[in-house]
Design an enzyme around this catalytic site. Structure first.
Site, short mmCIF file in Angstrom:
data_model
loop_
_atom_site.label_atom_id
_atom_site.label_comp_id
_atom_site.label_asym_id
_atom_site.label_seq_id
_atom_site.Cartn_x
_atom_site.Cartn_y
_atom_site.Cartn_z
NE ARG A 90 68.44 -1.43 -20.89
CZ ARG A 90 66.85 -2.01 -20.23
NH1 ARG A 90 65.69 -1.21 -20.65
NH2 ARG A 90 67.21 -2.47 -18.87
CG PHE B 209 59.34 -10.91 -25.41
CD1 PHE B 209 59.29 -10.21 -24.45
CD2 PHE B 209 60.98 -10.52 -26.24
CE1 PHE B 209 60.29 -10.13 -23.50
CE2 PHE B 209 61.75 -10.08 -25.30
CZ PHE B 209 61.37 -9.54 -24.05
CD GLU C 282 56.69 1.46 -15.30
OE1 GLU C 282 57.30 0.93 -16.64
OE2 GLU C 282 56.73 0.47 -14.08
CG ASP C 283 59.07 0.05 -19.52
OD1 ASP C 283 58.91 -0.21 -19.08
OD2 ASP C 283 60.43 -1.09 -20.00
CG ASP D 24 53.40 -7.00 -19.25
OD1 ASP D 24 51.94 -7.82 -18.93
OD2 ASP D 24 54.62 -7.64 -19.77
#
Length: 186
Positions: free
Chosen positions: A172, A159, A105-106, A109
């Site tokens: 990205r 963010f 996973e990046d 959250d």
């Protein structure tokens, strides 16, 4: 830094540098290698699109044979807010029954998306499921039972973009992780 300098004015701060990313990914590769046996059948499942750069770099630091697969799961639109709806856009192709699954996973959250994915994949009878995430935002967690087995960095509730993470499909390709200025997404 190549193409990264053109975006520098978009950021309030850089929170993880390219050097820090490389060092931590090397450490994660070692931790993951040590957690499996060399004869384990391991499938690395990249959650698209955010984890692709992380998985590519991480896989080269794992000193074991691995198979790659990909799953595209969406719970976000083009904004910074999650829709709350989790959709599988592309399912994985490998049969994981009796195999070790390493979900890449990046960022974790709220944990909603990952919990949904893990619940689906458990029904496919893998030998084990482990999760590696580049970033973790624990203060946003709604699914308290969702935790990474391997965690790159804990980040504040800001963010963040770069190194696979995007805002409206941009940023990205950056080699660092930064916090966008609010004017960039408001």
């Amino acid at each position: 830094m190549g193409n990264n300098s053109v975006f520098k004015g978009d950021f309030k701060e850089i929170i993880i540098s390219e050097e820090e990313l490389k060092q931590r990914i090397k450490e994660l590769g070692k931790e993951i290698t040590e957690s499996y046996n060399e004869d384990d059948d391991i499938v690395m499942l990249c959650i698209l699109r955010g984890a692709i750069i992380f998985m590519a770099d991480l896989s080269r630091e794992i000193d074991l044979p691995v198979t790659f697969d990909f799953m595209d799961v969406s719970s976000y639109g083009a904004s910074t807010k999650s829709s709350g709806v989790v959709r599988i856009i592309k399912d994985m192709e490998e049969n994981i029954e009796g195999r070790h699954l390493l979900i890449v996973e990046d960022i974790i959250d709220t944990g909603r998306t990952l919990k949904h994915v893990v619940d689906i994949l458990k029904t496919r009878d893998p030998k084990s499921i482990k999760v590696v995430t580049l970033l973790d935002k624990p203060e946003r967690r709604e699914q308290k039972e969702i935790e990474a087995d391997f965690n790159g960095f804990e980040v504040p509730d800001k963010f963040v973009v770069g190194y696979g993470l995007d805002f409206a499909e941009k940023y990205r390709n950056l080699s660092f992780i930064g916090v966008l200025k609010e004017k960039m997404y408001n």
